[in-house]
Design a protein around this motif. Structure first.
Motif, mmCIF file in Angstrom:
data_model
loop_
_atom_site.group_PDB
_atom_site.id
_atom_site.type_symbol
_atom_site.label_atom_id
_atom_site.label_comp_id
_atom_site.label_asym_id
_atom_site.label_seq_id
_atom_site.Cartn_x
_atom_site.Cartn_y
_atom_site.Cartn_z
ATOM 1 N N THR A 27 33.987 29.334 30.480
ATOM 2 C CA THR A 27 33.454 29.667 31.737
ATOM 3 C C THR A 27 33.518 28.530 32.494
ATOM 4 O O THR A 27 32.905 27.575 32.520
ATOM 5 C CB THR A 27 32.011 30.103 31.785
ATOM 6 N N VAL A 28 34.290 28.781 33.656
ATOM 7 C CA VAL A 28 34.231 27.713 34.928
ATOM 8 C C VAL A 28 33.962 28.591 36.311
ATOM 9 O O VAL A 28 34.344 29.652 36.473
ATOM 10 C CB VAL A 28 35.787 27.349 35.123
ATOM 11 N N ASN A 29 32.780 27.961 37.075
ATOM 12 C CA ASN A 29 32.442 28.463 38.106
ATOM 13 C C ASN A 29 32.981 27.852 39.372
ATOM 14 O O ASN A 29 32.903 28.240 40.251
ATOM 15 C CB ASN A 29 30.949 28.313 38.026
ATOM 16 N N GLY A 30 33.745 26.734 39.069
ATOM 17 C CA GLY A 30 34.558 25.933 40.214
ATOM 18 C C GLY A 30 36.116 26.024 40.279
ATOM 19 O O GLY A 30 36.412 27.055 40.042
ATOM 20 N N VAL A 31 36.703 24.960 40.792
ATOM 21 C CA VAL A 31 38.092 24.944 40.615
ATOM 22 C C VAL A 31 38.713 25.250 39.316
ATOM 23 O O VAL A 31 38.000 24.684 38.554
ATOM 24 C CB VAL A 31 38.565 23.841 41.398
ATOM 25 N N GLY A 32 39.399 26.200 39.281
ATOM 26 C CA GLY A 32 40.059 26.477 37.929
ATOM 27 C C GLY A 32 39.453 27.798 37.429
ATOM 28 O O GLY A 32 39.718 28.360 36.386
ATOM 29 N N GLN A 33 38.462 28.332 38.171
ATOM 30 C CA GLN A 33 37.747 29.553 37.671
ATOM 31 C C GLN A 33 38.699 30.818 37.549
ATOM 32 O O GLN A 33 39.441 31.092 38.804
ATOM 33 C CB GLN A 33 36.716 30.029 38.643
ATOM 34 N N ASN A 34 38.766 31.639 36.709
ATOM 35 C CA ASN A 34 39.471 32.746 36.622
ATOM 36 C C ASN A 34 38.899 33.934 36.435
ATOM 37 O O ASN A 34 37.790 33.974 35.740
ATOM 38 C CB ASN A 34 40.595 32.848 35.552
ATOM 39 N N GLN A 35 39.133 35.018 37.024
ATOM 40 C CA GLN A 35 38.431 36.351 37.397
ATOM 41 C C GLN A 35 39.063 37.363 37.174
ATOM 42 O O GLN A 35 40.328 37.535 37.499
ATOM 43 C CB GLN A 35 37.530 36.415 38.774
ATOM 44 N N TYR A 36 38.584 38.541 36.437
ATOM 45 C CA TYR A 36 39.465 39.689 36.171
ATOM 46 C C TYR A 36 38.604 40.954 36.279
ATOM 47 O O TYR A 36 37.416 41.014 36.107
ATOM 48 C CB TYR A 36 40.064 39.668 34.780
ATOM 49 N N ILE A 37 39.158 41.951 36.869
ATOM 50 C CA ILE A 37 38.431 43.144 37.117
ATOM 51 C C ILE A 37 39.525 44.302 36.828
ATOM 52 O O ILE A 37 40.745 44.127 37.432
ATOM 53 C CB ILE A 37 37.583 43.359 38.136
ATOM 54 N N ALA A 38 39.033 45.620 36.181
ATOM 55 C CA ALA A 38 40.079 46.481 36.033
ATOM 56 C C ALA A 38 39.318 48.018 36.307
ATOM 57 O O ALA A 38 38.275 47.861 36.214
ATOM 58 C CB ALA A 38 40.509 46.611 34.617
ATOM 59 N N LYS A 39 40.236 48.877 36.617
ATOM 60 C CA LYS A 39 39.478 50.167 36.995
ATOM 61 C C LYS A 39 39.428 51.101 35.664
ATOM 62 O O LYS A 39 40.239 50.731 34.860
ATOM 63 C CB LYS A 39 40.703 51.117 37.941
ATOM 64 N N THR A 40 38.216 51.457 35.526
ATOM 65 C CA THR A 40 37.844 52.113 34.329
ATOM 66 C C THR A 40 38.062 53.758 34.452
ATOM 67 O O THR A 40 37.534 54.295 33.445
ATOM 68 C CB THR A 40 36.563 51.955 33.920
ATOM 69 N N ALA A 41 38.464 53.999 35.486
ATOM 70 C CA ALA A 41 38.675 55.612 35.796
ATOM 71 C C ALA A 41 39.495 55.828 36.881
ATOM 72 O O ALA A 41 39.884 54.968 37.816
ATOM 73 C CB ALA A 41 37.143 56.165 36.078
ATOM 74 N N ASP A 42 40.247 56.938 36.685
ATOM 75 C CA ASP A 42 41.082 57.193 37.908
ATOM 76 C C ASP A 42 40.432 57.787 39.094
ATOM 77 O O ASP A 42 39.171 57.910 39.241
ATOM 78 C CB ASP A 42 41.882 58.671 37.527
ATOM 79 N N GLU A 43 40.913 57.348 40.322
ATOM 80 C CA GLU A 43 40.157 57.620 41.785
ATOM 81 C C GLU A 43 41.461 58.392 42.574
ATOM 82 O O GLU A 43 42.384 57.788 42.842
ATOM 83 C CB GLU A 43 39.810 56.314 42.404
ATOM 84 N N THR A 44 41.108 59.356 43.091
ATOM 85 C CA THR A 44 41.908 60.199 43.944
ATOM 86 C C THR A 44 41.755 60.295 45.325
ATOM 87 O O THR A 44 40.315 60.366 45.504
ATOM 88 C CB THR A 44 42.227 61.725 43.261
#
Length: 340
Positions: free
Chosen positions: A181-198
């Protein structure tokens, strides 16, 4: 008269006016050996300790390099011996310290540590460990805090140390089997949709239900999105997108995907490569065509924040209001990397 049954001796002092005599038999005779036993450390071996020691009785063992003990006076005698550390013997018990106290070597420590060491140079080893067959230490701690590791048969070749203020460095490889886990420079974050949205019959941008990531103030991020979408009718409502970001932040973005106006017949021969620079408002959008088959879009960019932290949120809607509805599919995702 028989000798007293105890080796403890009470000395008798006669009056100084000459009215009392010293009794040789009671006061002196056959008592000096008892004085020798009662004063100082009695020499014995680990198997010949006194069997009836009084409380405070000190002994030293000739067969253990003169380990030293005193008796606490309890019974049995074998359990009454309390070991006293000395520089001759190997200490054979556990030392206990009260909270807030410390062992000082060289001088007392400036902080409330349990062990305080004061060597003469930063390169001095203050801790070293090896197994019995090793020729050199497998692990050492230097006075300046540097940690070194080795095989035990050669000089240590792996290290970790402070190279500058707020900076730890190693001159060697680092492998992380679990999460890093890196909170400064070099931090990578990821988020994905867990359900369809219309979205149906709506061309007004709205926040996505899932694709939002936190950002800090005074930082620079790069971001990328893989978006998968479908539409009930080929290339009618289509898709447009932008982002919201913290106050005073700006973002650049560009995207690759189907053209929003050329795909009216459902073909897949035309695409577009469009971009927006230094955008600070969600009013600047990218638009892409969407068909009945799964349509994919790639969006890249850079976010620059100033004095305000907050969220970086995908906004999207239909490019043209249409009752057939545009759906952003589960599995679409966004990643961000802090680069400054």
């Amino acid at each position: 008269m028989p000798d007293p049954s105890t080796s403890r001796l009470a000395l008798y002092k006669s009056l100084s006016d000459g009215s009392e005599d010293v009794n040789y038999t009671l006061d002196l005779g056959q008592n000096w050996d008892k004085v020798d036993l009662a004063v100082g450390f009695q020499s014995c071996t680990s198997s010949t300790r006194p069997s009836s020691p009084y409380s405070g009785k000190p002994i030293m063992e000739a067969d253990t390099s003169y380990r030293t003990y005193l008796s606490n006076g309890t019974s049995p005698a074998s359990a009454s011996w309390v070991e006293i550390p000395n520089s001759s013997a190997t200490f054979n018990n556990t030392l206990k310290m009260s909270a807030g106290k410390q062992v000082n070597i060289g001088a007392s420590g400036s902080t409330a540590s349990f062990v305080a060491l004061l060597p003469t140079a930063t390169g001095d080893w203050i801790v070293g460990s090896r197994v019995t067959a090793d020729s050199v230490s497998r692990f050492t701690i230097r006075a300046d805090g540097r940690l070194d590791w080795g095989s035990g048969s050669a000089t240590q070749e792996t290290n970790l140390y402070r190279s500058a203020a707020n900076t730890l460095k190693t001159d060697d490889n680092l492998i992380v089997d679990l999460n890093l886990t890196v909170n400064g420079v070099g931090q990578n974050q990821y988020i994905a949709k867990t359900a369809d949205e219309t979205v149906t019959s709506n061309a007004t941008l709205q926040n996505d239900d899932h694709l939002v990531l936190p950002v800090v103030a005074n930082a620079v991020y790069t971001f990328a999105l893989d978006l998968y979408m479908t539409e009930a009718t080929d290339f009618v409502g289509d898709f447009k997108m932008s982002f919201t970001c913290p106050a005073s932040a700006t973002f650049d973005m560009h995207g690759v995907g189907p053209h929003a106006t050329s795909f009216t017949t459902g073909t897949s021969s035309d695409g577009e490569w469009i971009g927006k620079l230094a955008t600070s408002s969600a009013g600047a959008t990218l638009a892409f065509g969407v068909g009945t088959g799964l349509t994919a879009v790639r969006v890249y960019g850079r976010l620059v924040t100033l004095g305000t932290a907050g969220n970086f949120t995908l906004q999207w809607a239909q490019n043209a209001s249409d009752a057939s509805g545009t759906t952003l599919k589960a599995g679409s995702f966004m990643t961000m990397t802090r680069v400054a």
